[in-house]
Design an enzyme around this catalytic site. Structure first.
Site, short mmCIF file in Angstrom:
data_model
loop_
_atom_site.label_atom_id
_atom_site.label_comp_id
_atom_site.label_asym_id
_atom_site.label_seq_id
_atom_site.Cartn_x
_atom_site.Cartn_y
_atom_site.Cartn_z
CD GLU A 189 -6.19 3.71 4.71
OE1 GLU A 189 -5.89 2.56 4.37
OE2 GLU A 189 -5.56 4.70 4.31
CB CYS A 202 -9.34 0.58 -3.05
SG CYS A 202 -8.82 1.54 -1.64
NE ARG A 212 -2.29 4.91 -0.91
CZ ARG A 212 -2.18 3.68 -0.42
NH1 ARG A 212 -3.17 3.15 0.25
NH2 ARG A 212 -1.08 2.98 -0.60
CG HIS A 228 2.03 -2.65 1.44
ND1 HIS A 228 1.97 -2.27 2.76
CD2 HIS A 228 0.96 -2.09 0.84
CE1 HIS A 228 0.92 -1.48 2.93
NE2 HIS A 228 0.30 -1.35 1.79
CG ASN A 285 -5.81 -4.25 2.33
OD1 ASN A 285 -6.68 -5.08 2.16
ND2 ASN A 285 -5.05 -3.79 1.35
CG ASP A 286 -4.11 0.15 6.66
OD1 ASP A 286 -3.38 -0.53 7.41
OD2 ASP A 286 -3.67 0.74 5.67
NE ARG A 304 -1.86 -4.07 5.47
CZ ARG A 304 -2.13 -3.13 4.57
NH1 ARG A 304 -2.61 -1.95 4.95
NH2 ARG A 304 -1.95 -3.34 3.30
NE ARG A 345 -1.63 -0.39 -2.04
CZ ARG A 345 -2.44 -1.42 -2.34
NH1 ARG A 345 -2.39 -1.97 -3.53
NH2 ARG A 345 -3.27 -1.90 -1.44
C1 PEP Z 1 -6.05 -0.58 2.48
O1 PEP Z 1 -5.59 -0.26 3.58
O2 PEP Z 1 -7.05 -1.32 2.33
C2 PEP Z 1 -5.44 -0.08 1.26
C3 PEP Z 1 -5.98 -0.31 0.08
O3 PEP Z 1 -4.26 0.57 1.37
P1 PEP Z 1 -2.84 -0.15 1.61
O4 PEP Z 1 -3.04 -1.63 1.41
O5 PEP Z 1 -1.90 0.42 0.62
O6 PEP Z 1 -2.53 0.21 3.02
MG MG Z 2 -4.15 1.34 3.83
#
Ligand code: PEP
Ligand code: MG
Length: 612
Positions: free
Chosen positions: A457, A528, A352, A209, A480-481, A491, A316
């Site tokens: 995710e 996203c 979200r 993040h 991402n997740d 990650r 977020r």
């Molecule tokens: C993701 O997991 O791709 C996402 C957009 O959420 P975050 O990066 O906030 O976990």
């Molecule tokens: Mg996520």
């Protein structure tokens, strides 16, 4: 301390910890851009250790500071001994500490480092303590292992006395490059507000993040550099190239000039890219893709709209509260969300609900009964995100009520993160209904018809996406997740960053399955995760039928440029073909070949490709 200005003189000092000649360190390219400025080292691991190379003329004064700190530490130990006189045990421990304090290996060696390596007393002490501890590590006798923590204790005491109570030196000066072992998202927000020029860290991954925030604030960042904090001192001049993931230590004057020129050119090219910001995001065969922005804080909204966003695809909500001791209240949610909706109007904003946990740990979380901050063995698989909210109903409801009340002021969409399956979605939707019923009873105004979508995710959500599509109004794939859970790689862990492959066939198949399931039920499907903002992925995602792409603002013009020069027909053929390939490497080679022209167009615009 030397200032962070670009123009100040810099001269390499002889030091074994710092290269005498130019050295290029390569890490993970986390956020593009170039900075040529002096560094400020933040040591967050234990006590913050200011690190500074010193001129020879300062050696005597550093020796004197060290001696004074040793005297003060000795006095403190002495006083403690008097206080605890009754206990023989504590007496002998404190005696041992005093012996360590006066030991040549600790203080003599620290003095030597100050003199020979020309570094400040705190840094020399920290390194000496670490070296002694390493020697103890090599001895497999418990007695010595215990002595190791005694050395650490004494070292910390001396360090505290060296630092005094003055912590003002720990604030990075305006415009500095911040170098740290690791930074939390809350640090990144704070540093952005202090206008730092770049972030450089030992730890971290491209989708941590902190990296995401650096992109949102357009701060160049290189992460995953392993031990850059050992090599850089406050005041050292650095070149950070966030697009290539490179940090140049001890740069030559010609490099400094070349990179300053490169920074100017990049700036100019961004202006060229932005000329298309008001053109539609449409392919040559007239297929529209909605380009949206990922936003963490309301300050980012104007930049996102300037860069051509047609709304917010991922807000977020947790970032605003990351440094909060007390619980966010319903009224705060209401006021904040109302402000965002008004700023984004006439476009929609997707809020979200709280995705707290793992690296997004706010102080108030420790007050929640169900959440034992920092004590979970696998926080990424633990009580986080929607699970935490469903456990802590009152906390969750105050957010939902605030958002529902704000929704009358614009086009709000609600989205739940980390949904594992239908049961969790139903439970979360029931909370929304409960909130609506309460608000009605209380005579409060709220929006009845807010669309409710979910993030996809987790692999489990992909596999039951057909069921989820019947009960959710839209999908947004959080790559991402999804990549983290599908490929079993943390990650945040720089050591497995090389495994983070958005073009892995497993990931592509999951995206395809989700799109098909969503479309069969007439739902829009967005991406996203960070994958959406990398132009290398634009054609494949278009070809798989993704409707919306939501990304950090800086990527919007790049992705739009690729889209406007593509056709759905070519993209579909490419996607169909790559879905048959066996490895990420094979997919990437095919995509690069198919996108040769598009990528060289971007390269000509000065948009360096991410090293693969
Ligand atoms: C993701 O997991 O791709 C996402 C957009 O959420 P975050 O990066 O906030 O976990
Ligand atoms: Mg996520």
């Amino acid at each position: 301390m030397p200032g962070p200005d670009e123009s100040g003189p810099y001269r390499p000092l002889a030091s074994p910890s710092r290269p005498l000649s130019t050295e290029v360190r390569t890490g993970i390219a986390a956020s593009p851009g170039i900075a040529v400025v002096r560094a400020f080292v933040l040591d967050r691991r234990r006590l913050k250790t200011p690190k500074r190379h010193i001129p020879a003329a300062e050696v005597a004064s550093e020796h004197m500071r060290l001696d004074e700190a040793v005297v003060r530490t000795n006095d403190q130990l002495e006083r403690l001994k008097h206080k605890l006189k009754q206990s023989e045990d504590s007496d002998s421990i404190l005696e041992a500490h005093q012996l360590i304090l006066h030991d040549e290996h600790l203080i003599g060696e620290t003095r030597r480092k100050i003199r020979d390596e020309l570094i400040n007393a705190e840094w020399a002490l920290r390194r000496t303590v670490e070296e002694i501890q390493q020697r103890f590590d090599a001895i497999d006798i418990e007695y010595f292992r215990e002595r190791k923590s005694d050395v650490e204790f004494v070292g910390e005491q001396v360090l505290r006395n060296l630092l005094g109570n003055d912590t003002t030196g720990m604030q990075p000066p305006y415009g500095a490059i911040v170098v740290a072992h690791d930074l939390s998202p809350a640090d990144a927000v704070h540093l952005h507000r202090n206008s730092v020029s770049a972030l450089v860290t030992d730890a971290g991954g491209r989708t941590s993040h902190t990296s995401i925030l650096a992109q949102a604030f357009a701060i160049p960042a290189v992460v995953g550099l392993d031990n850059i904090t050992d090599a850089v001192g406050t005041g050292d001049l650095l070149i950070v190239d966030g697009s290539r993931g490179e940090v140049i230590l001890c740069p030559r004057p010609d490099q400094v000039e070349a990179y300053r020129e490169k920074a100017r050119t990049q700036h100019h090219r961004i202006e060229v890219l932005l000329r298309e910001r008001n053109e539609p995001a449409e392919t040559r065969d007239h297929v529209r893709v909605r380009l949206l922005a990922n936003v963490e804080l309301a300050d980012e909204v104007p930049l996102a709209l300037d860069y051509g966003a047609e709304g917010i695809g991922l807000y977020r909500t947790e970032f605003l509260f990351l440094d909060r001791e007390d619980f966010p209240r319903e009224e705060e949610h209401l006021m904040h969300a109302r402000g965002v909706l008004r700023r984004v109007a006439p476009f929609p904003a997707t809020f979200r609900t709280f995705d707290l946990g793992v690296d997004k740990v706010a102080p108030f979380l420790s007050k929640l009964s169900g959440h034992i901050t920092g004590e979970e063995p696998n926080p990424a698989l633990g009580l986080r995100s929607l699970r935490l909210c469903l456990r802590e109903r009152a906390f969750f409801k105050s957010q939902i009520r605030g958002l529902l009340r704000a929704a009358i002021h614009g086009r709000m969409r609600l989205m739940f993160p980390m949904v594992s399956g239908v049961a969790e979605l139903r439970e979360a939707k029931a909370v929304v209904e409960e909130c609506k019923a309460e608000l009605s009873r209380e005579g409060m105004q709220y929006a009845e018809d807010v669309p409710i979508g979910i993030m996809i995710e987790m692999p489990s959500a992909v596999l039951v996406a057909d069921h989820l599509a019947k009960e959710a109004d839209f999908f947004s794939i959080g790559t991402n997740d999804l990549i983290q859970y599908a490929l079993a790689l943390d990650r945040l862990n720089e050591h497995v960053g090389y495994l983070y492959q958005p073009l892995h066939p497993a990931v592509l198949r999951m995206i395809k399955m989700t799109v098909e399931a969503g479309h069969s039920a007439g739902r829009r499907v967005a991406i996203c995760g960070e994958m959406a903002g990398d132009p290398l992925h634009t054609l494949v995602l278009l070809g798989m039928g993704v409707d919306d792409l939501s990304m950090n603002a800086a990527s919007l013009p790049l992705v739009k440029r690729v889209l406007r020069r593509a056709t759905l027909l070519d993209a579909t053929k490419l996607a169909e073909h790559v879905l048959t390939l066996p490895s990420a490497e094979a997919v990437e080679a095919t995509v690069r070949e198919a996108m040769r022209e598009a990528l060289s167009d971007l390269a000509e615009l000065g948009q360096p490709e991410r090293p693969s």
